[in-house]
Scaffold this active site. Sequence first.
Site, PDB file in Angstrom:
ATOM      1  N   ARG A 210      52.107 -36.411  65.729  1.00 34.43           N
ATOM      2  CA  ARG A 210      51.576 -37.277  64.674  1.00 34.43           C
ATOM      3  C   ARG A 210      52.688 -38.148  64.101  1.00 34.43           C
ATOM      4  O   ARG A 210      52.480 -39.341  63.840  1.00 34.43           O
ATOM      5  CB  ARG A 210      50.915 -36.436  63.574  1.00 34.43           C
ATOM      6  CG  ARG A 210      49.649 -35.724  64.020  1.00 34.43           C
ATOM      7  CD  ARG A 210      49.001 -34.970  62.874  1.00 34.43           C
ATOM      8  NE  ARG A 210      48.411 -35.880  61.894  1.00 34.43           N
ATOM      9  CZ  ARG A 210      47.891 -35.470  60.732  1.00 34.43           C
ATOM     10  NH1 ARG A 210      47.911 -34.184  60.402  1.00 34.43           N
ATOM     11  NH2 ARG A 210      47.368 -36.350  59.896  1.00 34.43           N
ATOM     12  N   CYS A 270      53.402 -34.856  54.151  1.00 34.37           N
ATOM     13  CA  CYS A 270      52.659 -34.387  55.318  1.00 34.37           C
ATOM     14  C   CYS A 270      51.454 -35.307  55.478  1.00 34.37           C
ATOM     15  O   CYS A 270      51.551 -36.510  55.277  1.00 34.37           O
ATOM     16  CB  CYS A 270      52.264 -32.928  55.153  1.00 34.37           C
ATOM     17  SG  CYS A 270      51.289 -32.587  53.661  1.00 34.37           S
TER      18      CYS A 270
END
Length: 316
Positions: A210, A270
């Site tokens: 990611r 995050c």
Amino acid sequence: MRQPESSPLISTDQLAADLAAAPADNADSADHADHADRAPIVLDIRWKLGEPSEYGHEEYLKGHIPGARYVSLDQDLAEHPDSPVGGRGRHPLPDPGRFAAAMRRAGVRTDRPVVVYDGGDSTQAARAWWLLRHHGHPDVRVLDGGLAAWSAAGGPVEQGEAPAGAAGAAEGAEGDFAPAERGEFAVLDHDGAAAVAASGTLLDARAGARYRGETEPIDPAAGHVPGAVSAPTTENLDADGRFRSAAALKERFARLGSGAWDADGVAVYCGSGVTATHEILAMAVAGISPENVALYEGSWSGWASDPSRPVATGEA
């Protein structure tokens, strides 16, 4: 084995010993009062990305640590996000008063230790740990390895809702937790995160794929905040789901950062501000105070909500 008092973790053996100190049902009121001063309040924080909000409670009803109370990540540990998701991301920090009310319903008291756990990797438990500490609770620990470790050690589980008093509390008791006037830890907005990325160390706690922009399962753009450093939380854990040793984690974060571990120079993000608290927890295990690490609240979901913000891909 008992963890050092300064550790934010508690082992399955120590939790079992603390809970086993409960007096028998026919013990006198003095015994119950004495135990109430010692036994931890236990909170179950199970949740799973991609599953409906009810998933965690359904899993809790199937089996949980005896006396544990369920706390919802979506309902109790976050504000409802904007629709579509805006700058505060998918899991905005909850209003302090609403968070404190949820903790009181769960039996949390300021003068009682709290133990939080989830299914295993401590990602969701870390959010509860961070919020309780941020809002002034002095004694909160995370069950290392979560329910998976508890079950593997032969710990008992019970089904259904826990009694109203939570583990070790008087039947029907509600907690007295009230938030501190000001949060204990630093929280950053988008500009603050960009500033840390430019001049300090901004850690990206998501999976490496990611971060690199190879995949993005939920947010509108793939990649990372320019200048951020990839630091997947999976590397905080051993193969059994427990945290690596303090020495190993200290070495890891020394490699990732400049060595200037203070809230002006280091921050974590995050996808939505949940997994980032796992990184902060791992730093605490390594001896880095959470007072010295900032949380970027909106995280990637907040950053990516504005298409005008720059996006980096690939390795740093």
